[in-house]
Scaffold this active site. Structure first.
Site, PDB file in Angstrom:
ATOM      1  N   SER A 167       0.835  -1.195   0.000  1.00 46.93           N
ATOM      2  CA  SER A 167       0.000   0.000   0.000  1.00 46.93           C
ATOM      3  C   SER A 167       0.878   1.257   0.000  1.00 46.93           C
ATOM      4  CB  SER A 167      -0.963  -0.036   1.198  1.00 46.93           C
ATOM      5  OG  SER A 167      -2.024   0.871   1.018  1.00 46.93           O
ATOM      6  N   ASP A 188      -5.435  -3.521  -3.098  1.00 47.25           N
ATOM      7  CA  ASP A 188      -4.469  -3.245  -2.023  1.00 47.25           C
ATOM      8  C   ASP A 188      -3.958  -4.536  -1.378  1.00 47.25           C
ATOM      9  OD1 ASP A 188      -3.304  -2.482   0.518  1.00 47.25           O
ATOM     10  OD2 ASP A 188      -4.335  -0.558   0.319  1.00 47.25           O
TER      11      ASP A 188
END
Length: 583
Positions: free
Chosen positions: A340, A455
Site C-alpha cells: 500500500s 491493495d
C-alpha cells in the site's frame, strides 16, 4: 582436462558405498548397513517439474534423495526443500496412513525408493539405521515446532549460461572474490574436474572444506557437469543476453526459481514466464555487474539488510523519517519491500532517491494536491485513480523493477485467486498502484493474465515473511498500522444544519469516519493477525507514534516524518545495539 562427457538424463551411475554413506541420513552408518540399504533400494529419476506423489496418495514407500532437489508442498505452499541425503515420505510409511503433503522435483533428481517391506525390515534388523532415522524425525519435529522457520543461506551456487557467448567462469571468479571476505570459498570449473571423476563426490568434498562452493556450470544443456551442477546447487544464477538457446527454453522447469541476470537493458516477458525466476536484474554495463555481484555476495552470506514498510495511509509518512534516521546511522539498505502506501515509500528507496528528493516528492504529491480527489460516480470506485497514476508516473517514469539498484518487491491482492501477489518484475508504477488500490476507493487493476488486483493490505499489511523467507540478511520492519481509535461518542454540533445533514446522510447524529477512512480501517482490522505474525519474523521492529494522524490526513506529513525519526531515536535509546547487525 576438458568438460566431462555428456550423459543422458537417466544414465546417472549408482554411487559406491563410500560416497553414498556421506548423505545426511547415513553419515553414521557402517559400510555393511550402507550396502544392505543400497541392495534393497530402487533407483528412480525425476525431471524438474514432475510430481513424486500427491497429498492423499497411499504411503507405500519412502525415498532418499541421491542428487537434486525436491520440494514438499502443502496447501499450495513450499514448506520444506530436501536435497542430497534428505528423506521423504518416511513418516506416513511408519504410521500406515496416506501422504500428508505433495512432493515436486525442483531440479532433475535421482532418488532411492524403499518399499514398505524393505523399509520396515531395515528398522527391525539394523539398530543403527533405526537410530539414524530417529535423528531425522527428531530434526523435522524440532523444525515443525519452531515458532519461526527460516531458510538457511545457500552454500552451493551454480552459475549457468543460457547463451553461447556468456562466460560462467568469469562471473564465478568475480562472485567468489566477493564471497571470500565472508568465509572460505571454493570455485569449481568444468575444465578442472577430471572426466572420469564422480562429480557429486567432488562437490561434496568442496562443501566439507568450504563455506561456499561456486560452480561454473557452463552453457551446454545435458552436459554431465552442467546437469550435476544444476542438481546439486542450493541456488542457481542464470546468465543471458536475453536470447537464450532454444534447448534452455525447452527445459525451463530445471531453472525455475533461479536468479536471472540479463546483460542488457531489458528482459522479455516470454523468458520470465518460462523460467519464473526468483529475482531478475538487468546489467547494462560493467559497473552494474560489479555492484550486482557484491550485493549477491551479501545476500548469499545473509548480510543484506532488508527494510519492510507496512500500509497505513497518511501514517506511512512516518516511513520517510525512519529512512532518514537509518541512513544517518549508517544502515545500508540492500533490499526493500512494502504494501500500500509503504510500497510507494519502498519505491523511492529502491530508486535510491536522496532524503531531500523523497520529501519533495511526497510533499508535491500529497500536500500540495490531493491524490485521491478525482471523485467519480461510485459504480466501480469512489475515485478514478488518475491523479494517483499521474503522481506515480512523475515520480518513477517508466522504470522497470528489474532495473532498480536496490532489490524491491511490493504486494497486492488478487480478488480472483484470493491470494497475495508479489511484484518483483515489470513496471514499478503499475506494481505500486496495484499495491495501494484500496478496494472501493480505487478501481481494481485488471491484468492481461486474468488477475484482479487490489491493495495488498487486504491479506498482508506487513509483508515481513516475504522478505525473511530467503534468509538473505537482517530484516527491519516499520509498522504504522496501529493508530488512534475513532471516537464514536456523540459530540455537540457546530450548528443545527450539521446535525440535520449528518442525520440525513448517515441516519444518526454520531460523528463517523468518511467512507474512504472506513475502508482503510477495515483493511487494518482484516490483516491484524498477519501483522502480528509478521513482526515475529523481523530482527528489528520500529513502531512510530502515529496516533495523531488520520488515515487520509495528508497534511500531517511533517508531523509523521518527525514521528519516524523519533521512533529510531527511541529505539536506540532503549537498545543501543539494535542496529549493530544492520551496518
Amino acid at each position: 582436462m576438458g568438460s566431462p562427457q555428456s550423459e543422458g538424463p537417466g544414465a546417472q551411475p549408482i554411487h559406491d558405498a563410500g560416497s553414498f554413506s556421506e548423505t545426511s541420513l547415513l553419515d553414521s552408518l557402517p559400510g555393511e548397513s550402507i550396502r544392505q540399504l543400497r541392495d534393497q533400494a530402487e533407483s528412480i529419476f525425476l525431471e524438474a517439474g514432475e510430481w513424486l506423489f500427491h497429498e492423499g496418495d497411499e504411503a507405500d514407500c519412502a525415498y532418499l534423495v541421491q542428487s537434486g532437489r525436491v520440494q514438499v508442498v502443502s496447501d499450495g505452499r513450499v514448506v520444506r526443500t530436501a536435497r542430497r541425503g534428505g528423506v521423504i515420505g518416511e513418516l506416513a510409511l511408519l504410521t500406515g496412513g496416506t501422504r500428508t503433503a505433495s512432493v515436486l522435483a525442483q531440479r532433475d533428481c535421482h532418488l532411492w525408493r524403499l518399499g514398505r517391506t524393505a523399509f520396515e525390515e531395515l528398522i527391525v534388523v539394523d539398530q543403527r539405521f533405526a537410530l539414524a532415522l530417529c535423528r531425522v524425525l527428531g530434526g523435522k519435529l524440532a523444525e515443525h515446532r519452531s515458532p519461526v522457520a527460516r531458510s538457511q543461506p545457500p552454500g552451493t551456487i551454480a552459475i549457468v549460461a543460457l547463451d553461447a557467448g556468456v562466460s560462467t567462469d568469469d562471473v564465478a571468479v568475480r562472485l567468489g572474490t566477493e564471497l571470500a571476505p565472508f568465509g572460505r570459498t571454493a570455485i569449481l570449473r568444468s575444465g578442472e574436474v577430471a572426466s572420469d571423476a564422480d562429480h557429486v563426490a567432488v562437490i561434496e568434498r568442496a562443501e566439507t572444506e568450504s563455506r561456499w562452493v561456486v560452480l561454473s556450470a557452463g552453457n551446454r544443456r545435458h552436459d554431465r557437469w552442467t546437469d550435476t551442477c544444476l542438481a546439486e546447487a542450493d541456488r542457481v544464477i542464470a546468465l543471458s543476453w536475453g536470447r537464450p538457446a532454444s534447448e534452455w527454453m525447452a527445459r525451463g522447469p530445471s531453472l525455475r526459481g533461479c536468479e536471472l541476470l540479463i546483460f542488457g537493458p531489458s528482459v522479455g516477458d516470454a523468458l520470465l514466464r518460462i523460467l519464473e525466476p526468483r529475482t531478475v536484474q538487468t546489467l547494462p554495463d560493467d559497473t552494474m555487474i560489479r555492484r550486482c555481484l557484491a550485493l549477491a555476495a551479501r545476500r548469499l552470506s545473509g548480510r543484506a539488510v532488508g527494510l519492510v514498510f507496512s500500509g497505513g495511509g497518511a501514517r506511512a509518512f512516518a516511513h520517510l523519517g525512519v529512512v532518514e534516521a537509518l541512513r544517518a546511522e549508517g544502515v545500508r539498505i540492500d533490499r526493500v519491500g512494502g504494501v500500500s502506501m509503504g510500497a510507494l515509500v519502498a519505491g523511492t528507496v529502491a530508486m535510491e532517491m536522496d532524503d531531500t528528493t523523497i520529501l519533495q516528492t511526497f510533499r508535491r504529491s500529497f500536500v500540495d494536491q490531493n491524490p485521491s480527489g478525482d471523485y467519480t460516480l461510485p459504480a466501480f470506485s469512489l475515485v478514478r485513480g488518475l491523479r494517483t497514476r499521474r503522481l506515480l508516473a512523475e515520480a518513477f517514469g517508466d522504470t522497470a523493477i528489474e532495473t532498480l539498484p536496490v532489490r524491491f518487491f511490493c504486494v497486492s491482492t488478487d480478488l480472483n485467486s484470493r491470494a497475495s501477489v508479489i511484484h518483483r518484475t515489470g513496471s514499478l508504477p503499475e506494481a505500486i498502484f496495484a499495491s495501494l488500490a484500496v478496494p472501493g476507493v480505487f478501481p481494481p487493476v485488471a491484468t492481461p493474465d486474468g488477475h484482479l488486483l487490489v491493495d495488498g493490505g487486504v491479506l498482508d499489511n506487513l509483508p515481513v515473511e516475504t522478505m525473511a523467507a530467503d534468509a538473505e540478511g537482517p530484516v527491519i520492519a516499520v509498522d504504522v498500522s496501529r493508530g488512534q481509535m475513532w471516537r464514536t461518542g456523540r459530540r455537540r454540533p457546530a450548528s443545527s444544519w450539521q446535525v440535520r445533514a449528518r442525520r440525513l446522510i448517515s441516519g444518526q447524529d454520531a460523528e463517523l469516519p468518511r467512507v474512504a477512512e472506513t475502508m482503510l480501517r477495515t483493511l487494518a482490522v482484516g490483516s491484524s493477525d498477519t501483522v502480528a505474525a509478521a513482526r515475529r519474523h523481523a530482527d528489528v521492529v520500529i513502531t512510530p507514534s502515529v496516533e495523531r494522524a488520520g488515515l487520509l490526513d495528508w497534511k500531517q506529513l511533517p508531523q509523521m516524518r518527525d514521528a519516524g525519526r523519533e521512533s529510531v531515536r527511541r529505539l536506540l535509546e532503549t537498545n543501543p545495539d539494535a542496529l549493530n547487525g544492520c551496518m
